[in-house]
Design a protein around this motif. Structure first.
Motif, mmCIF file in Angstrom:
data_model
loop_
_atom_site.group_PDB
_atom_site.id
_atom_site.type_symbol
_atom_site.label_atom_id
_atom_site.label_comp_id
_atom_site.label_asym_id
_atom_site.label_seq_id
_atom_site.Cartn_x
_atom_site.Cartn_y
_atom_site.Cartn_z
ATOM 1 N N GLU A 149 34.384 46.264 50.501
ATOM 2 C CA GLU A 149 33.510 45.094 50.585
ATOM 3 C C GLU A 149 33.203 44.503 49.208
ATOM 4 O O GLU A 149 32.536 43.462 49.118
ATOM 5 N N THR A 152 36.589 39.846 46.901
ATOM 6 C CA THR A 152 36.896 38.762 47.833
ATOM 7 C C THR A 152 38.388 38.544 47.992
ATOM 8 O O THR A 152 38.833 38.034 49.023
ATOM 9 N N LYS A 243 40.581 45.476 52.884
ATOM 10 C CA LYS A 243 40.276 44.360 53.778
ATOM 11 C C LYS A 243 40.549 42.999 53.155
ATOM 12 O O LYS A 243 40.712 42.006 53.859
#
Length: 451
Positions: A149, A152, A243
């Protein structure tokens, strides 16, 4: 009079405020291009480290991580003026490199990822775009997988490591055997000291973890320690946790970090795109600066996406027999490769593939729908980013399979051995009744064994 003085003071304050705003927005053509440097003590390795910043705080944050060698953050100097116009750039000399303090410490990707997190928390405070080159690419991977997390976007450039140590050092030995001029003394060091030794004369992990052994065997040299720690790293627990959208840039002629690493990363990372820099080697920012700058700008902004794959009919059967250098692409019902050399299968989709006494390379692609996905008999296979799903994903004997970023899913078995079988897994995944999860390293199987 008091009211008039108050009005004048307000106007003066307002004027100074306008001048400040104007200077922030217009003067930074010079100010933003300047690199602000400071030496600070960092808590991970406990030494002094050089931190560099450029651009205005409040702009999108960007972290740049360099590779091996004392060029260190100088890797990015040609790019900083342009980047500083748009981004708040933070870069550094990694601990042990450049002007940062050099110690006899464990300079591992994991420890470096912890250091990068400290930099982000201390000098940015939010989730940045993270960029890494070579060793820095491996550190960026570890950071993105450890703190999914906390970024970006991820931009990877000619990433070192990732492949299993035996595989990577074998490729390096091949480069050295061709008398190719390797641009890093550390890569030569790896090839000569560690390369091709499936059972090292000493335990590398024990050496890395012990201050005295690091000093005795490596002279406490941060470059050597970082290089050995890199090839010992297993990225598979972290790769599949990432991610952030990912852009991958690779020099067309890079012989230090094999492009197959870029292929396997593209196949396994979110929204990943691999872009090749024509005419460049391991340092595309120096060797093809204009081409690299354009590709890098697009990578930072996410301006390119994976190309749509055309839908083709899958009813054809492909066959190679007694030849070399054939290339297969597209969709097939089945593929049979017999007594062939140097066959290249690019992004193929097939129900089944059979290799007999052949050598072949898979780049991407998917095998699914047949009872046995891949059969290999007396063959040597290299697969990068390949997906195989079948009741039995792989059935092989008398073969050597080098599987990087491969996913094997078998309702009965991921791998069935019909005879002596050698498998080199790099950051791969298997799913079968015998076990599921990531897999990295050498597996040797005898007849009748299953994974």
């Amino acid at each position: 009079m008091g009211v008039r003085r108050l009005v004048i003071n307000v106007r003066v304050v307002f004027l100074f405020l306008l001048l400040w705003i104007f200077s922030v927005q217009t003067l930074p053509a010079e100010e933003r291009g300047k690199v602000r440097e400071r030496m600070v003590r960092e808590p991970v390795f406990g030494g002094q480290v050089l931190i560099q910043e450029a651009g205005r705080k409040g702009n999108p944050p960007l972290v740049l991580i360099h590779g091996l060698g004392d060029l260190a953050s100088g890797t990015w100097q040609g790019l900083l003026p342009q980047l500083a116009r748009v981004y708040h750039v933070v870069t550094f000399d990694l601990p042990g490199f450049g002007r940062s303090q050099k110690q006899n410490s464990l300079y591992s990707p994991g420890n470096y990822a912890t250091f990068v997190k400290w930099v982000v928390d201390t000098f940015i405070g939010g989730a940045p775009i993270v960029v890494g080159h070579s060793l820095g690419g491996a550190i960026a991977l570890r950071y993105a997988g450890t703190y999914p997390e906390a970024l970006t976007r991820l931009v990877l450039i000619d990433v070192a490591g990732v492949l299993d140590r035996r595989v990577y050092t074998k490729e390096m030995l091949g480069v050295l055997a061709e008398n190719f001029s390797v641009p890093s003394s550390v890569d030569s060091f790896l090839g000569n000291m560690v390369g091709g030794l499936p059972n090292p004369l000493f335990d590398l992990d024990l050496m890395l973890d012990n201050d005295l052994l690091r000093q005795q065997l490596l002279g406490g040299d941060p470059e050597k320690i970082a290089a050995i720690a890199l090839i010992q790293e297993d990225f598979s627990p972290y790769l599949f946790r990432i991610k952030a959208p990912t852009a991958i840039l690779w020099g067309e002629h890079d012989r230090v970090t094999p492009m197959r690493t870029g292929v396997l990363l593209e196949a396994n990372l979110p929204e990943a795109v691999l872009r090749i820099i024509p005419g460049a080697g391991h340092m595309p920012m120096d060797e093809q600066p204009r081409l690299f700058a354009a590709a890098f700008s697009e990578a930072l902004q996410g301006d390119y996406r994976p190309a749509a794959r055309p839908v083709q009919g899958g009813q054809r059967a492909g066959r190679c027999e007694g030849t070399s250098g054939m290339v297969f692409e597209g969709d097939y019902e089945s593929l049979e490769i017999v007594d062939c050399r140097d066959v290249h299968l690019r992004d193929i989709r097939a129900r089944s593939v059979t290799l007999r006494r052949s050598t072949a390379v898979f780049d991407g692609g998917e095998i699914s729908g047949g009872e046995v996905g891949l059969r290999a008999e007396g063959s040597t296979l290299t697969a990068n980013g390949l997906k195989i799903s079948a009741p039995t994903a792989v059935a092989a004997s008398g073969s050597r399979l080098d599987l990087a970023g491969v996913r094997l899913s078998g309702k009965q078995a991921a791998v069935v051995s019909g005879g002596r079988l050698q498998l080199f897994f790099s950051v791969s995944r298997i799913d079968s009744p015998h076990g599921s999860g990531t897999i990295h390293g050498l597996r040797e199987m005898a007849a009748g064994e299953e994974l």
